[in-house]
Write a protein that holds these residues in place. Structure first.
Motif, PDB file in Angstrom:
ATOM      1  N   VAL A  22       0.844  -1.195   0.000  1.00 23.27           N
ATOM      2  CA  VAL A  22       0.000   0.000   0.000  1.00 23.27           C
ATOM      3  C   VAL A  22       0.878   1.243   0.000  1.00 23.27           C
ATOM      4  O   VAL A  22       1.736   1.409   0.862  1.00 23.27           O
ATOM      5  N   ALA A  23       0.647   2.107  -0.954  1.00 23.11           N
ATOM      6  CA  ALA A  23       1.343   3.395  -0.989  1.00 23.11           C
ATOM      7  C   ALA A  23       0.711   4.303   0.065  1.00 23.11           C
ATOM      8  O   ALA A  23      -0.499   4.533   0.046  1.00 23.11           O
ATOM      9  N   THR A  24       1.506   4.764   1.013  1.00 23.42           N
ATOM     10  CA  THR A  24       0.950   5.577   2.105  1.00 23.42           C
ATOM     11  C   THR A  24       0.677   7.019   1.698  1.00 23.42           C
ATOM     12  O   THR A  24      -0.135   7.686   2.317  1.00 23.42           O
ATOM     13  N   LEU A  29      -8.589   7.018   5.259  1.00 25.29           N
ATOM     14  CA  LEU A  29      -9.656   6.192   5.812  1.00 25.29           C
ATOM     15  C   LEU A  29     -10.879   7.082   5.947  1.00 25.29           C
ATOM     16  O   LEU A  29     -10.809   8.154   6.559  1.00 25.29           O
ATOM     17  N   THR A  30     -11.994   6.674   5.358  1.00 22.56           N
ATOM     18  CA  THR A  30     -13.228   7.446   5.457  1.00 22.56           C
ATOM     19  C   THR A  30     -14.233   6.683   6.302  1.00 22.56           C
ATOM     20  O   THR A  30     -14.501   5.508   6.054  1.00 22.56           O
ATOM     21  N   LEU A  41      -9.711  10.610   7.365  1.00 21.63           N
ATOM     22  CA  LEU A  41      -8.445  10.793   8.067  1.00 21.63           C
ATOM     23  C   LEU A  41      -7.306  10.278   7.199  1.00 21.63           C
ATOM     24  O   LEU A  41      -7.404   9.210   6.598  1.00 21.63           O
ATOM     25  N   SER A  42      -6.210  11.018   7.163  1.00 22.45           N
ATOM     26  CA  SER A  42      -4.999  10.551   6.473  1.00 22.45           C
ATOM     27  C   SER A  42      -4.236   9.633   7.426  1.00 22.45           C
ATOM     28  O   SER A  42      -4.540   9.545   8.629  1.00 22.45           O
ATOM     29  N   LEU A  43      -3.210   8.977   6.903  1.00 26.46           N
ATOM     30  CA  LEU A  43      -2.383   8.142   7.757  1.00 26.46           C
ATOM     31  C   LEU A  43      -1.700   8.983   8.828  1.00 26.46           C
ATOM     32  O   LEU A  43      -1.608   8.583   9.992  1.00 26.46           O
ATOM     33  N   ASP A  44      -1.249  10.174   8.470  1.00 30.73           N
ATOM     34  CA  ASP A  44      -0.642  11.077   9.457  1.00 30.73           C
ATOM     35  C   ASP A  44      -1.648  11.484  10.528  1.00 30.73           C
ATOM     36  O   ASP A  44      -1.298  11.592  11.706  1.00 30.73           O
TER      37      ASP A  44
END
Length: 94
Positions: A22-24, A29-30, A41-44
């Motif tokens: 998975v490319a971060t 995530l919705t 939300l983003s990974l950060d």
């Protein structure tokens, strides 16, 4: 037994469909559906949230060899079933 927890190096792991690459960058995530307000939300964003550790157990989700086991039940397993039932090996006479 010296510990309640099994060290990660001693775990038996199976990835039936491989480990996704998975490319971060740009991943998100919705949370939507039956919520008052959709949230993305983003990974950060996720990494910035407070961290919590939980001791848990993950049971199998079915058999890739026999994907109809357990039968499709709308994502729910029949009561009392956690993994596909396999016949027990025969007992030795003793």
């Amino acid at each position: 037994m010296t510990s309640f927890l099994t060290p990660e190096a001693d775990l038996f792991s199976v990835w039936h469909l491989g480990i996704p690459d998975v490319a971060t960058d740009g991943w998100s995530l919705t949370l939507g559906g039956a919520v008052a307000r959709q949230l993305t939300l983003s990974l950060d964003d996720l990494r910035a949230l407070p961290q919590t550790e939980t001791t848990s157990v993950h049971e199998c989700a079915g058999s890739p060899i026999a994907p109809s086991i357990p039968p499709a039940t709308g994502g729910k397993r029949p009561p009392g079933r956690s993994c596909p039932q396999r016949p027990s090996p025969p007992r030795r006479a003793g």
